[in-house]
Design a protein around this motif. Structure first.
Motif, short mmCIF file in Angstrom:
data_model
loop_
_atom_site.label_atom_id
_atom_site.label_comp_id
_atom_site.label_asym_id
_atom_site.label_seq_id
_atom_site.Cartn_x
_atom_site.Cartn_y
_atom_site.Cartn_z
N ASP A 204 17.34 -23.52 26.62
CA ASP A 204 16.75 -23.59 27.96
C ASP A 204 16.28 -22.22 28.43
O ASP A 204 15.22 -22.08 29.04
CB ASP A 204 17.78 -24.16 28.95
N LEU A 205 17.07 -21.19 28.14
CA LEU A 205 16.68 -19.84 28.52
C LEU A 205 15.41 -19.41 27.79
O LEU A 205 14.50 -18.80 28.40
CB LEU A 205 17.82 -18.87 28.22
N ALA A 206 15.31 -19.73 26.51
CA ALA A 206 14.11 -19.37 25.75
C ALA A 206 12.88 -20.09 26.30
O ALA A 206 11.79 -19.52 26.36
CB ALA A 206 14.31 -19.71 24.27
N SER A 207 13.04 -21.36 26.71
CA SER A 207 11.92 -22.10 27.28
C SER A 207 11.45 -21.47 28.59
O SER A 207 10.25 -21.32 28.83
CB SER A 207 12.33 -23.55 27.50
N LEU A 208 12.39 -21.10 29.44
CA LEU A 208 12.03 -20.46 30.71
C LEU A 208 11.34 -19.12 30.48
O LEU A 208 10.36 -18.78 31.15
CB LEU A 208 13.28 -20.28 31.57
N GLU A 209 11.84 -18.35 29.53
CA GLU A 209 11.22 -17.06 29.24
C GLU A 209 9.81 -17.22 28.66
O GLU A 209 8.92 -16.41 28.94
CB GLU A 209 12.09 -16.27 28.28
#
Length: 325
Positions: A204-209
């Motif tokens: 999820d963090l990679a998607s947001l970044e």
């Protein structure tokens, strides 16, 4: 001596009682001055409260100044997009000049499609230029020839950027907490469960970044789509024309393309048909003819005791003849 001490205590108690009564009477007599004392207390408290209020006002003023700074145009995240059509004398030369203009502005050419046919040449260029140089490059492209169309659009993504920043910070905190729990896991089941949760949070963090990087790219580099057409191209694009003749022309082109493909396939398989198809066809024809000839020849002698063929009556029996045992 005891009596003296008792008298002293009595006189002390009487003096205390008398002093208390006098204080009560003084308080009752000065009831009108209580407001003045309250005002005095309030005035005394006001200087102490004033610095705190001044500090609070300063903080609010700073917060307001920060909010005002964030709402300025130069501090907002804006995506600029432009589309234009320019008629030029030489499409190739104008395309080189457009690419050079984007390069001078600090950008690059993101796409280049050209259809060359003398005066009917067309070039579609996608230029990526820094946002501060967007309008300057648009004006420079318009000066390459005669501008026929210009469309400029903007999209404010400031709130989306702020929201992404907050979500990224929150998600990073969640990832760090999951890592701490993973370090404290003391069983295999807990370890597997926390690892799965950590992997999900990191995804999820990679998607947001990735979304943040995409927004940053769109806001930092604006997109200009310019169509350069030769002097023989009309203002109306072919794809925008409608009508019976246009449909007939498109259908005829499709028919010719289909026939070209069909003839190409036929020419590719014709040698194989000549080499293998003709012998196989001849053998099949001979076999079929031989089978028909066999069916046409009647039986000359019928076997003894065989039943007559259909449609033929049996001959009468010969007198005195014996039947075969």
């Amino acid at each position: 001596m005891g009596m003296g001490m008792g008298r002293a205590r009595f006189h002390g108690t009487t003096a205390v009682a008398t002093l208390a009564a006098l204080l009560m009477l003084a308080g009752c007599g000065s009831g009108g001055g209580s407001d003045d004392s309250g005002a005095t207390d309030t005035a005394a408290e006001a200087p102490a409260a004033a610095p705190a209020e001044a500090q609070g006002g300063a903080v609010e003023a700073q917060g307001g100044a920060g909010a005002a700074a964030d709402t300025r145009v130069d501090q907002r995240s804006i995506i600029y997009t432009g589309s234009m059509r320019v008629q030029v004398d030489d499409v190739d030369v104008a395309a080189r000049d457009a690419a050079a203009a984007a390069t001078r502005a600090g950008g690059f050419v993101g796409g280049d499609q050209r259809r060359s046919s003398d005066a009917d040449a067309v070039a579609d260029l996608e230029l990526r230029v820094p946002a501060p140089r967007f309008y300057a490059v648009v004006e420079e492209l318009a000066g390459l020839g005669r501008q026929e169309r210009r469309e400029i659009g903007t999209q404010d993504v400031t709130e989306e950027t702020i929201d992404l920043d907050a979500r990224i910070a929150s998600q990073r905190a969640r990832v760090e907490s999951a890592r701490r729990l993973l370090a404290q896991a003391d069983s295999i089941s807990d370890l597997v469960s926390i690892e799965n949760e950590l992997a999900r949070r990191e995804a999820d963090l990679a998607s947001l970044e990735a979304k943040k990087r995409r927004l940053a790219d769109l806001t930092a580099l604006s997109t200009i789509t310019v169509t350069l057409v030769g002097p023989g191209v009309t203002v109306a694009d072919e794809e925008d024309q409608i009508g019976f003749l246009v449909g007939l022309k498109g259908g005829w082109q499709v028919f010719l393309s289909s026939m070209t493909i069909l003839l190409t396939v036929l020419g590719a398989i014709l040698p194989w048909l000549l080499v293998f198809g003709v012998p196989v066809g001849a053998l099949w024809w001979l076999a079929r003819r031989r089978r028909r000839n066999r069916q046409a020849v009647p039986a000359l002698v019928a076997p003894v005791g065989a039943p007559p063929p259909p449609g033929v009556s049996a001959p009468p029996p010969v007198p005195g003849a014996r039947s075969a045992p």
